[in-house]
Design an enzyme around this catalytic site. Structure first.
Site, PDB file in Angstrom:
ATOM      1  N   TRP A 133       0.857  -1.193   0.000  1.00 21.61           N
ATOM      2  CA  TRP A 133       0.000   0.000   0.000  1.00 21.61           C
ATOM      3  C   TRP A 133       0.889   1.238   0.000  1.00 21.61           C
ATOM      4  O   TRP A 133       1.858   1.330   0.755  1.00 21.61           O
ATOM      5  CB  TRP A 133      -0.882  -0.048   1.246  1.00 21.61           C
ATOM      6  CG  TRP A 133      -1.758   1.138   1.480  1.00 21.61           C
ATOM      7  CD1 TRP A 133      -2.558   1.768   0.577  1.00 21.61           C
ATOM      8  CD2 TRP A 133      -1.949   1.826   2.718  1.00 21.61           C
ATOM      9  NE1 TRP A 133      -3.234   2.809   1.181  1.00 21.61           N
ATOM     10  CE2 TRP A 133      -2.878   2.857   2.494  1.00 21.61           C
ATOM     11  CE3 TRP A 133      -1.429   1.652   4.007  1.00 21.61           C
ATOM     12  CZ2 TRP A 133      -3.293   3.724   3.498  1.00 21.61           C
ATOM     13  CZ3 TRP A 133      -1.843   2.513   5.014  1.00 21.61           C
ATOM     14  CH2 TRP A 133      -2.770   3.541   4.756  1.00 21.61           C
ATOM     15  N   ASP A 214      -1.630  -5.494   9.028  1.00 23.30           N
ATOM     16  CA  ASP A 214      -2.558  -4.470   8.564  1.00 23.30           C
ATOM     17  C   ASP A 214      -3.768  -5.198   7.994  1.00 23.30           C
ATOM     18  O   ASP A 214      -3.656  -5.960   7.028  1.00 23.30           O
ATOM     19  CB  ASP A 214      -1.896  -3.596   7.488  1.00 23.30           C
ATOM     20  CG  ASP A 214      -2.704  -2.333   7.198  1.00 23.30           C
ATOM     21  OD1 ASP A 214      -3.801  -2.182   7.768  1.00 23.30           O
ATOM     22  OD2 ASP A 214      -2.232  -1.503   6.401  1.00 23.30           O
ATOM     23  N   LYS A 250     -13.651  -0.376   4.441  1.00 24.37           N
ATOM     24  CA  LYS A 250     -14.087  -1.211   3.321  1.00 24.37           C
ATOM     25  C   LYS A 250     -15.225  -2.145   3.717  1.00 24.37           C
ATOM     26  O   LYS A 250     -16.234  -2.230   3.027  1.00 24.37           O
ATOM     27  CB  LYS A 250     -12.912  -2.037   2.792  1.00 24.37           C
ATOM     28  CG  LYS A 250     -11.658  -1.232   2.450  1.00 24.37           C
ATOM     29  CD  LYS A 250     -11.877  -0.262   1.312  1.00 24.37           C
ATOM     30  CE  LYS A 250     -10.581   0.311   0.760  1.00 24.37           C
ATOM     31  NZ  LYS A 250      -9.779   1.074   1.720  1.00 24.37           N
TER      32      LYS A 250
END
Length: 404
Positions: A133, A214, A250
């Site tokens: 990311w 994460d 999300k």
């Protein structure tokens, strides 16, 4: 005072989003945005979130008061169970502390600053996957860490380079901090198998590395919250101390509400008072207290059995639509006879797919077809739908054939 400050480089994903929004073309296909879209290309408010919001709106006790420094217990407690499982030994042993954060980014930053102050050895570096990311490097460097990379993507097969990854973990000095994507790796969509996670844990245990997970897509990746938490629960069961950054952007669609948590798992309960006090101190110094509204929505869903079940169904619906679009893109590229192999599009998981398209091909898609994706060839599969899949496949076919 400000004259000698250099301009920071533009964030590539945010820049892409600005370009896409400014493009008036009716053929525009935005495959850059990291947010779920329905089959009409619109943001989707999860039905269960609408129900929770309505419940809050009619609650006579609802208010806008500050939360405590640790956050909303309905959220932090529910998030703990979600990540570590209903029968978590670590939770039962009171070896887990959870603090509410400003979504997953805030969780990463609080964890990064905490580790900078207390990591052992003091010169331990942070290792991120290649690629990862886009914000990971910036977060850990901003917190003062040296950032290094470990191999992750096999750029020839567009699958996991497990041998390279394990070799890099074993070659790293002892006691390094390893950032791991719990599921739905961003940007590749390539996840280790259960067996490969065991290999990764073996290598990290041998070298005494510290895991920092994460987790931004639990339940959203496969539609199964337990399957998506496999890696985290494996490491906890094997006795690792670790941190987990968790986001509800999300999987609940709470993007702008900035709802997340940071979890710390210690080897014994008597370490929790010190760890929790330091995390609370850092959070207090940066945000004072976390945002309340998204936490109340998420907490309501997590604590109500009926709403929780509906949430699982909502996530399965999102996950299923994305999987359908993956398969559709692969099938259409195969049908067109597009050069190369495209099984990786279906084999990858989660919101993103690492297509293997080159920078010139990505540029051609934007210029000729008004298709927006990141320079490394990552697409947000959520941006595909039955109305644009044919157009997108033909555009990709054209640039693969004619642009190198």
């Amino acid at each position: 005072y400000f004259a000698n400050i250099p301009e920071a480089p533009a964030d590539s994903i945010l820049k892409l989003s600005v370009q896409s929004k400014a493009d008036p073309s009716s053929n525009k296909v935005d495959l850059g945005v990291g947010a779920y879209r329905d089959n009409n290309g619109k943001p989707w408010i999860l039905p269960v979130v609408s129900k929770a919001s309505s419940r809050l709106a009619t609650d006579p006790g609802f208010n806008h008061e500050y939360l405590s420094v640790g956050g909303l217990p309905a959220l932090t407690g529910g998030a703990q169970t979600l990540i570590f499982g209903q029968n978590s030994r670590a939770i039962d042993d009171k070896r887990v502390y959870t603090i509410q954060t400003i979504s997953g980014t805030g969780a990463n930053m609080v964890g990064a600053v905490f580790l900078k102050q207390f990591k052992r050895p003091e010169n331990a570096a942070v290792y991120i996957s290649k690629p990862t990311w886009g914000n990971h490097r910036s977060i850990f460097q901003t917190a003062g860490h040296e950032v290094r990379e470990y191999r992750y993507c096999n750029y020839e097969t567009l699958g996991l380079d497990i041998d390279g990854m394990v070799a890099d973990l074993r070659a790293a000095p002892e006691g390094q901090i390893i950032v791991l994507h719990a599921c739905a790796h961003n940007p590749t969509g390539i996840d280790p198998t259960a067996e490969q996670w065991q290999q990764i844990a073996d290598a990290m245990e041998e070298r005494g590395h510290f895991p920092f997970f994460d987790c931004a897509y639990q339940g959203f990746a496969t539609g199964d919250v337990d399957r998506d938490a496999y890696a985290i629960r494996l490491f906890v069961a094997r006795g690792f101390e670790l941190l987990v950054a968790e986001s509800f952007a999300k999987n609940m669609g709470l993007y702008g509400e900035r709802t997340g948590c940071l979890h710390a798992v210690t080897r014994s309960a008597d370490l929790i008072p010190a760890v929790s006090s330091q995390l609370n101190r850092l959070s207090r110094a940066t945000i004072s207290t976390a945002a309340a509204y998204g936490a109340k929505v998420a907490g309501t869903v997590l604590q109500d059995p009926e709403l929780y079940k509906e949430w699982l169904d909502n996530m399965a619906e999102m996950s299923s639509r994305i999987k359908t679009m993956r398969d559709a893109l692969r099938d259409k590229l195969v049908e067109l006879g597009t050069p190369g192999t495209w099984d990786h599009v279906s084999n990858q998981i989660g919101m993103f797919s690492f297509t293997g398209l080159s920078k010139p091909q990505v540029a051609a898609l934007k210029e000729k077809y008004h298709m927006y994706l990141t320079e490394d060839g990552r697409i947000s599969v959520a941006g595909l739908n039955t109305g644009n899949i044919d157009y997108a496949a033909k555009a990709i076919d054209d640039v693969v054939r004619n642009v190198k």
